[in-house]
Motif scaffolding. Structure first.
Motif, PDB file in Angstrom:
ATOM      1  N   PRO A 101      51.566   7.460   5.533  1.00 15.14           N
ATOM      2  CA  PRO A 101      53.065   7.237   5.645  1.00 15.14           C
ATOM      3  C   PRO A 101      53.678   8.217   4.951  1.00 15.14           C
ATOM      4  O   PRO A 101      53.342   8.871   3.990  1.00 15.14           O
ATOM      5  N   ASP A 102      54.923   8.679   5.713  1.00 10.35           N
ATOM      6  CA  ASP A 102      55.680   9.919   5.237  1.00 10.35           C
ATOM      7  C   ASP A 102      55.982   9.860   3.722  1.00 10.35           C
ATOM      8  O   ASP A 102      57.011   9.133   3.517  1.00 10.35           O
ATOM      9  N   ASP A 103      55.453  10.582   2.721  1.00  7.98           N
ATOM     10  CA  ASP A 103      56.217  10.810   1.648  1.00  7.98           C
ATOM     11  C   ASP A 103      55.886  12.115   1.165  1.00  7.98           C
ATOM     12  O   ASP A 103      54.485  12.149   0.782  1.00  7.98           O
ATOM     13  N   TYR A 104      56.535  13.140   1.204  1.00  9.81           N
ATOM     14  CA  TYR A 104      56.174  14.460   0.964  1.00  9.81           C
ATOM     15  C   TYR A 104      56.041  14.840  -0.552  1.00  9.81           C
ATOM     16  O   TYR A 104      55.598  15.961  -1.241  1.00  9.81           O
ATOM     17  N   ARG A 105      56.587  13.819  -1.583  1.00 13.98           N
ATOM     18  CA  ARG A 105      56.848  14.168  -3.158  1.00 13.98           C
ATOM     19  C   ARG A 105      55.588  14.359  -3.726  1.00 13.98           C
ATOM     20  O   ARG A 105      55.437  15.319  -4.423  1.00 13.98           O
ATOM     21  N   PRO A 106      54.623  13.399  -3.439  1.00 13.40           N
ATOM     22  CA  PRO A 106      53.184  13.855  -4.206  1.00 13.40           C
ATOM     23  C   PRO A 106      52.702  15.049  -3.602  1.00 13.40           C
ATOM     24  O   PRO A 106      51.839  15.856  -4.420  1.00 13.40           O
ATOM     25  N   GLU A 107      52.691  15.682  -2.328  1.00 16.06           N
ATOM     26  CA  GLU A 107      52.280  16.782  -2.049  1.00 16.06           C
ATOM     27  C   GLU A 107      52.830  17.884  -2.350  1.00 16.06           C
ATOM     28  O   GLU A 107      52.008  18.895  -2.686  1.00 16.06           O
TER      29      GLU A 107
ATOM     30  N   THR B 219      63.034  10.099   4.770  1.00  9.60           N
ATOM     31  CA  THR B 219      61.950  11.060   3.902  1.00  9.60           C
ATOM     32  C   THR B 219      62.312  12.171   3.532  1.00  9.60           C
ATOM     33  O   THR B 219      61.854  12.801   2.296  1.00  9.60           O
ATOM     34  N   MET B 220      62.939  13.003   4.073  1.00 10.18           N
ATOM     35  CA  MET B 220      63.665  14.217   3.668  1.00 10.18           C
ATOM     36  C   MET B 220      64.475  14.104   2.600  1.00 10.18           C
ATOM     37  O   MET B 220      64.792  14.983   1.647  1.00 10.18           O
ATOM     38  N   LEU B 221      65.559  12.909   2.480  1.00  6.02           N
ATOM     39  CA  LEU B 221      66.268  12.778   1.618  1.00  6.02           C
ATOM     40  C   LEU B 221      65.557  12.493   0.469  1.00  6.02           C
ATOM     41  O   LEU B 221      66.142  13.072  -0.890  1.00  6.02           O
ATOM     42  N   ASP B 222      64.785  11.636   0.512  1.00  2.00           N
ATOM     43  CA  ASP B 222      63.766  11.402  -0.755  1.00  2.00           C
ATOM     44  C   ASP B 222      63.078  12.584  -1.243  1.00  2.00           C
ATOM     45  O   ASP B 222      63.331  12.647  -2.499  1.00  2.00           O
TER      46      ASP B 222
ATOM     47  N   LEU C 100      64.479  15.798  -0.980  1.00  2.00           N
ATOM     48  CA  LEU C 100      65.442  16.819  -1.771  1.00  2.00           C
ATOM     49  C   LEU C 100      65.731  16.182  -3.073  1.00  2.00           C
ATOM     50  O   LEU C 100      66.246  16.923  -4.041  1.00  2.00           O
ATOM     51  N   ASP C 101      65.894  14.643  -3.068  1.00  2.00           N
ATOM     52  CA  ASP C 101      66.177  14.248  -4.315  1.00  2.00           C
ATOM     53  C   ASP C 101      65.233  14.237  -5.470  1.00  2.00           C
ATOM     54  O   ASP C 101      65.397  14.439  -6.540  1.00  2.00           O
ATOM     55  N   HIS C 102      64.038  14.057  -4.986  1.00  2.00           N
ATOM     56  CA  HIS C 102      62.813  14.342  -5.871  1.00  2.00           C
ATOM     57  C   HIS C 102      63.086  15.904  -6.562  1.00  2.00           C
ATOM     58  O   HIS C 102      62.902  16.039  -7.753  1.00  2.00           O
ATOM     59  N   PHE C 103      63.228  16.944  -5.657  1.00  2.00           N
ATOM     60  CA  PHE C 103      63.480  18.355  -6.416  1.00  2.00           C
ATOM     61  C   PHE C 103      64.471  18.288  -7.486  1.00  2.00           C
ATOM     62  O   PHE C 103      64.160  19.002  -8.461  1.00  2.00           O
TER      63      PHE C 103
END
Length: 205
Positions: free
Chosen positions: A95-101, A167-170, A172-175
């Motif tokens: 499932p889409d979650d780019y943060r760990p990647e 997914t993208m909002l998450d 950008l918030d993570h950065f």
């Protein structure tokens, strides 16, 4: 953000017109994005060449580039720079979650950003397999550094088939929350102020 007519290639578009800070926007034919090129027809290949592309940045894993080779693989304009690493628990179809990647492989993300910054003058075309995830990450970084707002970065991302804007909002918030911002994340991975300025000059008007 006009879609590009590249037969048998989907999610292909020009980022030109994306709003940037201070009333600017991304220049037309400066930053292009698409899915992978192995299904391009001869007409599609000719269309890519007609765009005058000076650098193609293929963000796929090495095995993907070998199994689904780019018709441009032998051209001097082409580079394969896998954006993401493989780590315990990595699932290409997760499932889409780019943060760990992005946290796992900042040096790979930085290398792709630097390749964009150091590309020869002229259009740069960025792609992965589907033109969604890895391409979306690099494009988001470039747009953020050039001065695009989170809303406009998400708006571009949402034009790609099968995306969830959250997914993208998450990401950008993570950065912001985990790294202090996009620039801080990239700088921590080795991107210099000169690279930031080169990307701004390349895509901004």
């Amino acid at each position: 953000m006009p879609f590009l007519d590249l037969p048998d290639c989907v999610n292909a578009r020009d980022l030109g017109g994306t709003p940037l800070a201070n009333g600017g926007s991304v220049r037309a034919n400066a930053l292009l994005r698409s899915d992978n090129h192995d299904l391009l027809t001869e007409v599609g290949i000719a269309a890519v060449r007609a765009l005058g592309v000076r650098r193609i940045i293929d963000l796929r894993h090495g095995w993907e580039a070998r199994e689904f080779p780019s018709p441009f693989a032998d051209d001097e304009v082409y580079v394969n720079l896998p954006l993401l690493g493989v780590y315990p628990g990595f699932e290409p179809t997760a499932p889409d979650d780019y943060r760990p990647e992005v946290d796992h492989a900042p040096e790979r993300v930085a290398a792709a950003f630097i390749a964009l910054a150091e590309a020869p003058p002229g259009p740069v075309l960025v792609h992965c397999h589907g033109g969604r995830d890895r391409t979306g990450i690099l494009v988001a970084l470039a747009l953020a550094i050039a001065g695009a707002s989170p809303d406009d970065i998400v708006a571009d991302y949402a034009l790609t088939e099968g995306t969830d804007p959250e997914t993208m909002l998450d990401l950008l918030d993570h950065f912001d929350d985990a790294h202090g911002g996009v620039a801080e994340y990239l700088a921590g991975a080795g991107v210099t102020d000169a690279h930031f300025e080169a990307v701004r000059r390349r895509i901004s008007r």
